[in-house]
Design a protein around this motif. Structure first.
Motif, PDB file in Angstrom:
ATOM      1  N   GLN A 135       0.869  -1.178   0.000  1.00 50.78           N
ATOM      2  CA  GLN A 135       0.000   0.000   0.000  1.00 50.78           C
ATOM      3  C   GLN A 135       0.901   1.221   0.000  1.00 50.78           C
ATOM      4  O   GLN A 135       1.638   1.460   0.951  1.00 50.78           O
ATOM      5  CB  GLN A 135      -0.929   0.019   1.209  1.00 50.78           C
ATOM      6  N   THR A 136       0.857   1.989  -1.076  1.00 48.78           N
ATOM      7  CA  THR A 136       1.757   3.124  -1.256  1.00 48.78           C
ATOM      8  C   THR A 136       1.299   4.338  -0.453  1.00 48.78           C
ATOM      9  O   THR A 136       0.239   4.337   0.167  1.00 48.78           O
ATOM     10  CB  THR A 136       1.834   3.520  -2.735  1.00 48.78           C
ATOM     11  N   LYS A 137       2.105   5.399  -0.506  1.00 49.19           N
ATOM     12  CA  LYS A 137       1.750   6.663   0.142  1.00 49.19           C
ATOM     13  C   LYS A 137       0.399   7.179  -0.332  1.00 49.19           C
ATOM     14  O   LYS A 137      -0.332   7.816   0.419  1.00 49.19           O
ATOM     15  CB  LYS A 137       2.814   7.729  -0.157  1.00 49.19           C
ATOM     16  N   GLU A 138       0.090   6.894  -1.612  1.00 46.99           N
ATOM     17  CA  GLU A 138      -1.164   7.367  -2.199  1.00 46.99           C
ATOM     18  C   GLU A 138      -2.347   6.459  -1.847  1.00 46.99           C
ATOM     19  O   GLU A 138      -3.443   6.645  -2.362  1.00 46.99           O
ATOM     20  CB  GLU A 138      -1.029   7.440  -3.730  1.00 46.99           C
ATOM     21  N   GLU A 139      -2.117   5.471  -0.982  1.00 43.68           N
ATOM     22  CA  GLU A 139      -3.116   4.474  -0.604  1.00 43.68           C
ATOM     23  C   GLU A 139      -3.580   3.665  -1.810  1.00 43.68           C
ATOM     24  O   GLU A 139      -4.746   3.295  -1.939  1.00 43.68           O
ATOM     25  CB  GLU A 139      -4.314   5.115   0.116  1.00 43.68           C
ATOM     26  N   VAL A 140      -2.630   3.363  -2.686  1.00 40.52           N
ATOM     27  CA  VAL A 140      -2.856   2.523  -3.859  1.00 40.52           C
ATOM     28  C   VAL A 140      -2.193   1.172  -3.612  1.00 40.52           C
ATOM     29  O   VAL A 140      -1.053   1.102  -3.141  1.00 40.52           O
ATOM     30  CB  VAL A 140      -2.281   3.177  -5.127  1.00 40.52           C
TER      31      VAL A 140
END
Length: 231
Positions: free
Chosen positions: A70-75
Motif C-alpha cells: 500500500q503506497t503513500k497514495e493508498e494505492v
C-alpha cells in the motif's frame, strides 16, 4: 505453455484474511482447484512467503514470491519477484517503513506467522493495513530489474490506482494491470486493454475464493511468467 494461476492470495498474516488461510490449506486448495502457479501477496509483509514457497514445491505448484504494497497514495500494488530472497528483502524494507501502529485484533483481525505444519510461530504486532513510506513511482523504481509491479484491482472504487489517481500514470515498467473478476475496467475499457496486459486474480481472503482453473498466462516456461508481467 498455459499456466493457470491465482497471483493474489492472502495468508493468515494479512489481518483481513481468515485464519484458515494457512500455508498447507492454501497450497492444498490450489492443488484441488487445478492451478499451476500461485502467489502469496500479503499486505506490506513477506513473512509467510518462504514457508509457502517450500510447501508449493513439494506439491508440484509453482509459487511466485510476492507482496501487496500500500503506497503513500493508498494505492495497492502487487509486487512479484524472480528471486524469493529479493522478495524477502523488499518485504523488510516495506515493513520497516510502516508507522509503528499496534494491531487491534478485535478490529482488524489476527496477523499470524506460521510454519510448514501450520503452527503459529509468531503474531505480527505492527498493523499491516497502513500505507508504507514509498510512493507509486518509488515502488516501480525499487522493483525494476528484480521483478514486476502490477497495480491491483484497478476496477475497484477503493485502494486502486484509477480510483485514487483518476488515471494510470505513464511508468516505463508498468506493463500489466490486475482486474478483480473479469475484463471490465473503469473508464475506457478498450483503451486500457490495448495499452496493458491484464490479469485476473482472486484477492482471496478465504479458501473458497481462490481462483478456479480459468485464467492462464501463456509462456514458454514458469521462469518466464514474471518476465511476461513486466515486459
Amino acid at each position: 505453455m498455459k499456466f493457470y494461476y491465482d497471483l493474489h492470495i492472502h495468508s493468515a498474516l494479512s489481518p483481513c484474511a481468515d485464519n484458515e488461510m494457512t500455508p498447507n490449506n492454501i497450497v492444498n486448495m490450489a492443488v484441488l482447484k487445478g492451478l499451476d502457479v500461485i502467489s502469496i501477496t500479503d499486505h506490506n509483509s513477506a513473512k509467510n512467503v518462504e514457508v509457502i514457497y517450500e510447501l508449493s514445491k513439494s506439491k508440484g505448484i509453482k509459487l511466485i514470491p510476492g507482496i501487496e504494497v500500500q503506497t503513500k497514495e493508498e494505492v495497492h500494488i502487487l509486487c512479484y519477484f524472480f528471486d524469493i530472497f529479493d522478495c524477502i528483502s523488499f518485504g523488510k524494507i516495506i515493513y520497516d517503513s510502516l508507522e509503528c501502529i499496534k494491531n487491534n485484533k478485535s478490529i482488524f483481525g489476527e496477523q499470524l506467522i506460521m510454519d510448514e505444519d501450520d503452527n503459529i510461530i509468531a503474531e505480527e504486532e505492527k498493523l499491516l493495513l497502513t500505507s508504507c513510506g514509498f510512493s507509486i513511482d518509488d515502488i516501480f523504481k525499487m522493483i525494476d530489474g528484480k521483478g514486476a509491479a502490477v497495480p491491483a484491482h484497478v476496477d475497484r472504487t477503493s485502494y486502486s490506482i484509477i480510483s485514487n489517481l483518476g488515471f494510470i500514470p505513464n511508468i516505463s515498467n508498468l506493463k500489466t494491470v490486475e482486474v478483480s473478476y473479469d475484463f471490465s475496467i473503469v473508464g475506457n475499457t478498450s483503451e486500457y486493454q490495448k495499452k496493458y496486459k491484464i490479469i485476473s486474480s482472486s484477492d482471496a481472503h478465504r479458501l473458497g475464493d481462490i481462483n478456479e482453473r480459468i485464467h492462464y498466462i501463456e509462456c514458454n516456461d514458469f521462469e518466464s511468467i514474471v518476465e511476461w508481467l513486466c515486459s
